[in-house]
Design an enzyme around this catalytic site. Structure first.
Site, PDB file in Angstrom:
ATOM      1  N   HIS A   1      -0.911   6.862 -13.719  1.00 36.28           N
ATOM      2  CA  HIS A   1      -1.313   6.790 -12.304  1.00 36.28           C
ATOM      3  C   HIS A   1      -1.016   8.137 -11.649  1.00 36.28           C
ATOM      4  O   HIS A   1       0.111   8.646 -11.755  1.00 36.28           O
ATOM      5  CB  HIS A   1      -0.513   5.710 -11.572  1.00 36.28           C
TER       6      HIS A   1
ATOM      7  N   HIS B   1       2.622   8.884  -1.693  1.00 36.86           N
ATOM      8  CA  HIS B   1       1.437   8.651  -0.852  1.00 36.86           C
ATOM      9  C   HIS B   1       1.516   9.431   0.463  1.00 36.86           C
ATOM     10  O   HIS B   1       0.519   9.919   0.956  1.00 36.86           O
ATOM     11  CB  HIS B   1       1.274   7.152  -0.560  1.00 36.86           C
TER      12      HIS B   1
ATOM     13  N   THR C   1      -6.289   6.444 -10.222  1.00 37.44           N
ATOM     14  CA  THR C   1      -5.744   6.553  -8.864  1.00 37.44           C
ATOM     15  C   THR C   1      -6.499   5.630  -7.917  1.00 37.44           C
ATOM     16  O   THR C   1      -7.688   5.377  -8.095  1.00 37.44           O
ATOM     17  CB  THR C   1      -5.768   8.007  -8.349  1.00 37.44           C
ATOM     18  N   THR C   2      -5.782   5.142  -6.894  1.00 43.59           N
ATOM     19  CA  THR C   2      -6.355   4.218  -5.923  1.00 43.59           C
ATOM     20  C   THR C   2      -6.914   4.993  -4.740  1.00 43.59           C
ATOM     21  O   THR C   2      -6.130   5.587  -3.979  1.00 43.59           O
ATOM     22  CB  THR C   2      -5.238   3.276  -5.380  1.00 43.59           C
TER      23      THR C   2
ATOM     24  N   GLY D   1      -1.434  -2.315  -9.026  1.00 41.06           N
ATOM     25  CA  GLY D   1      -0.770  -2.736  -7.788  1.00 41.06           C
ATOM     26  C   GLY D   1       0.224  -3.849  -8.071  1.00 41.06           C
ATOM     27  O   GLY D   1       0.227  -4.437  -9.160  1.00 41.06           O
TER      28      GLY D   1
ATOM     29  N   HIS E   1      -4.000  -4.336 -15.562  1.00 39.22           N
ATOM     30  CA  HIS E   1      -2.564  -4.539 -15.756  1.00 39.22           C
ATOM     31  C   HIS E   1      -2.345  -6.041 -15.939  1.00 39.22           C
ATOM     32  O   HIS E   1      -2.698  -6.823 -15.044  1.00 39.22           O
ATOM     33  CB  HIS E   1      -1.779  -4.083 -14.524  1.00 39.22           C
TER      34      HIS E   1
ATOM     35  N   GLU F   1       2.717  -8.378 -16.428  1.00 36.60           N
ATOM     36  CA  GLU F   1       3.854  -7.470 -16.187  1.00 36.60           C
ATOM     37  C   GLU F   1       5.116  -8.247 -15.835  1.00 36.60           C
ATOM     38  O   GLU F   1       6.215  -7.728 -16.010  1.00 36.60           O
ATOM     39  CB  GLU F   1       3.529  -6.531 -15.010  1.00 36.60           C
TER      40      GLU F   1
ATOM     41  N   ASP G   1       2.575   5.746 -17.930  1.00 39.28           N
ATOM     42  CA  ASP G   1       2.443   4.961 -16.694  1.00 39.28           C
ATOM     43  C   ASP G   1       2.653   5.848 -15.456  1.00 39.28           C
ATOM     44  O   ASP G   1       1.698   6.169 -14.776  1.00 39.28           O
ATOM     45  CB  ASP G   1       3.432   3.787 -16.687  1.00 39.28           C
ATOM     46  N   ASP G   2       3.904   6.208 -15.183  1.00 37.62           N
ATOM     47  CA  ASP G   2       4.229   7.018 -13.998  1.00 37.62           C
ATOM     48  C   ASP G   2       5.348   7.972 -14.407  1.00 37.62           C
ATOM     49  O   ASP G   2       6.523   7.690 -14.157  1.00 37.62           O
ATOM     50  CB  ASP G   2       4.748   6.108 -12.873  1.00 37.62           C
TER      51      ASP G   2
HETATM   52  C1  LIG Z   1       5.081   0.186 -12.951  1.00 35.09           C
HETATM   53  N1  LIG Z   1       3.949  -0.643 -13.119  1.00 35.09           N
HETATM   54  C2  LIG Z   1       2.863  -0.676 -12.292  1.00 35.09           C
HETATM   55  N2  LIG Z   1       2.277  -1.878 -12.104  1.00 35.09           N
HETATM   56  C3  LIG Z   1       1.225  -2.015 -11.270  1.00 35.09           C
HETATM   57  N3  LIG Z   1       0.688  -0.987 -10.580  1.00 35.09           N
HETATM   58  C4  LIG Z   1       1.227   0.223 -10.737  1.00 35.09           C
HETATM   59  C5  LIG Z   1       2.329   0.447 -11.610  1.00 35.09           C
HETATM   60  N4  LIG Z   1       2.612   1.763 -11.573  1.00 35.09           N
HETATM   61  C6  LIG Z   1       1.733   2.327 -10.704  1.00 35.09           C
HETATM   62  N5  LIG Z   1       0.920   1.400 -10.184  1.00 35.09           N
HETATM   63  C7  LIG Z   1      -0.157   1.568  -9.171  1.00 35.09           C
HETATM   64  O1  LIG Z   1      -0.418   2.965  -9.021  1.00 35.09           O
HETATM   65  C8  LIG Z   1      -0.205   3.376  -7.663  1.00 35.09           C
HETATM   66  C9  LIG Z   1       0.308   4.797  -7.626  1.00 35.09           C
HETATM   67  O2  LIG Z   1      -0.702   5.678  -8.058  1.00 35.09           O
HETATM   68  P1  LIG Z   1      -2.032   5.978  -7.216  1.00 35.09           P
HETATM   69  O3  LIG Z   1      -1.673   5.996  -5.761  1.00 35.09           O
HETATM   70  O4  LIG Z   1      -3.020   4.896  -7.539  1.00 35.09           O
HETATM   71  O5  LIG Z   1      -2.463   7.333  -7.719  1.00 35.09           O
HETATM   72  C10 LIG Z   1       0.780   2.362  -7.124  1.00 35.09           C
HETATM   73  O6  LIG Z   1       0.742   2.292  -5.711  1.00 35.09           O
HETATM   74  C11 LIG Z   1       0.309   1.072  -7.802  1.00 35.09           C
HETATM   75  O7  LIG Z   1      -0.798   0.516  -7.133  1.00 35.09           O
HETATM   76 ZN   LIG Z   2       0.365   1.148 -14.707  1.00 33.41          ZN
END
Ligand SMILES: CNc1ncnc2c1ncn2[C@@H]1O[C@H](COP(=O)(O)O)[C@@H](O)[C@H]1O
Ligand SMILES: [Zn+2]
Length: 343
Positions: free
Chosen positions: A14, A64, A96-97, A169, A196, A199, A277-278
């Site tokens: 993301h 954000h 990305t959202t 999300g 997703h 989870e 993931d992040d």
């Molecule tokens: C940890 N597990 C997860 N589960 C669900 N959604 C997740 C996530 N990790 C990230 N996001 C999703 O990605 C967004 C951030 O990136 P963007 O603003 O989209 O680039 C989060 O706000 C969420 O909607």
């Molecule tokens: Zn994810």
């Protein structure tokens, strides 16, 4: 094995979760050039010790706030691509959202990310980057439906960038079934779908609905084995699972690394990939995720090669990109084996 040298494929990242601390600080000072209070800047830095899935959704709000205008969003995107490329990721599917802010519409958000991805082809020629715009379940169905229409329209101008749709999300408090119609619309328009799934514990009915709806790839799938029905259906449908080990551990959805479901999936010869993931939130990178997985589960070099080739196969790249990537990866393993035989 030197995991940094390994040519890697990232299928689940993301954008706003992939801002390194350096990236966050740079964006912070771009937004607040007059404020030189380091304390404030530090507050934006991501804490490393999260305990629950819900806590990480709070963290995204920091990012954000900094990616709320086209200039900083473009800078963030470029920095994220640079960071993945520096880690020798050769193919990246970023998600990305699209969101409207005080300074831009959802359309401008999506256009900015698409254009930056194109621009980065010249700056970082070693990495291929595609985009999966995301639907955030917590934004509701109306928002999702508008976003899907926008994505379908944008794909006309960015067919080389937009390849699919991600559903993500906070899953708590929202129902997947309400999003089915608009996702079907995306599917009918030829977009690939990544969702997703599972989870959190106790979502067996929803997991079944997701499996019935179908998808090209599944994010996490952590609790798919909560019921034999969903587990068997997953194996039967052979849906590729994007496994994010540090993310699951830091969100507390997997308590012990030895118990991570990737092991069970690999043992079942089920298609899986290793993803971050992040990486900004979970303080990792893809090389590290490969290293952790490989050491924990005692993976051989053949196992690792097969995981990467499977990721290429299940990516949303074109056939010709897949074939180039497969050659690149196979050559790397052949050369590494030869080098090791000579030493
Ligand atoms: C940890 N597990 C997860 N589960 C669900 N959604 C997740 C996530 N990790 C990230 N996001 C999703 O990605 C967004 C951030 O990136 P963007 O603003 O989209 O680039 C989060 O706000 C969420 O909607
Ligand atoms: Zn994810």
């Amino acid at each position: 094995m030197d995991f940094r040298r390994l040519p890697k494929i990232e299928l689940h990242a993301h954008l706003n979760g992939s801002l390194s601390n350096a990236n966050i600080l740079e964006l912070y000072f771009l937004k607040y050039p007059k404020k030189d209070e380091e304390i404030n800047a530090k507050a934006y830095k991501v804490e490393k010790n999260l305990k629950k899935l819900t806590e990480c959704f709070i963290k995204f709000k920091y990012a954000h706030e900094l990616t709320d205008c086209p200039e900083r969003l473009a800078r963030a995107t470029e920095n994220v691509i640079r960071d993945f490329s520096a880690d020798n990721v050769v193919y990246l599917e970023l998600r990305t959202t699209p969101r409207a802010t005080e300074y831009m519409t959802k359309e401008i958000y999506l256009k900015t990310v698409c254009e930056t991805i194109r621009k980065c082809r010249e700056i970082f020629p070693e990495i291929i980057v595609k985009l999966l715009p995301s639907i955030d379940r917590s934004y509701g169905v109306k928002n999702a439906s508008e976003t899907i229409d926008m994505i379908i329209e944008f794909r006309e101008n960015f067919p080389d960038v937009i390849v699919g749709v991600d559903v993500s999300g906070n899953p708590i408090g929202t129902e997947f079934r309400k999003f089915r119609d608009c996702l079907q619309k995306a599917r009918n328009a030829g977009l690939k779908i990544a969702v997703h799934c599972a989870e959190t514990k106790g979502t067996v009915d929803e997991n079944m609905e997701m499996l019935d709806f179908g998808m090209e790839r599944m994010g996490h799938g952590t609790f798919m084995n909560e019921s034999p029905e969903t587990w068997n259906k997953l194996l039967e449908k052979k849906i590729f699972v994007e496994c994010c080990i540090s993310s699951n551990l830091k969100c507390g959805t997997v308590v012990d690394i030895d118990q991570h479901h990737i092991k069970k999936l690999l043992d079942a010869d089920h298609p899986v990939g290793i993803c971050t993931d992040d990486f900004g939130v979970f303080d990792t990178n893809l090389s590290r995720e490969f290293e952790i997985c490989s050491k924990t589960f005692n993976l051989s070099s053949t196992d690792i090669e097969s995981i990467i080739l499977t990721s290429i196969e299940h990516s949303f790249a074109t056939d010709s990109e897949k074939s180039t990537l497969k050659t690149l990866v196979s050559d790397f393993f052949t050369e590494t084996e030869q080098a090791e035989n000579f030493t």
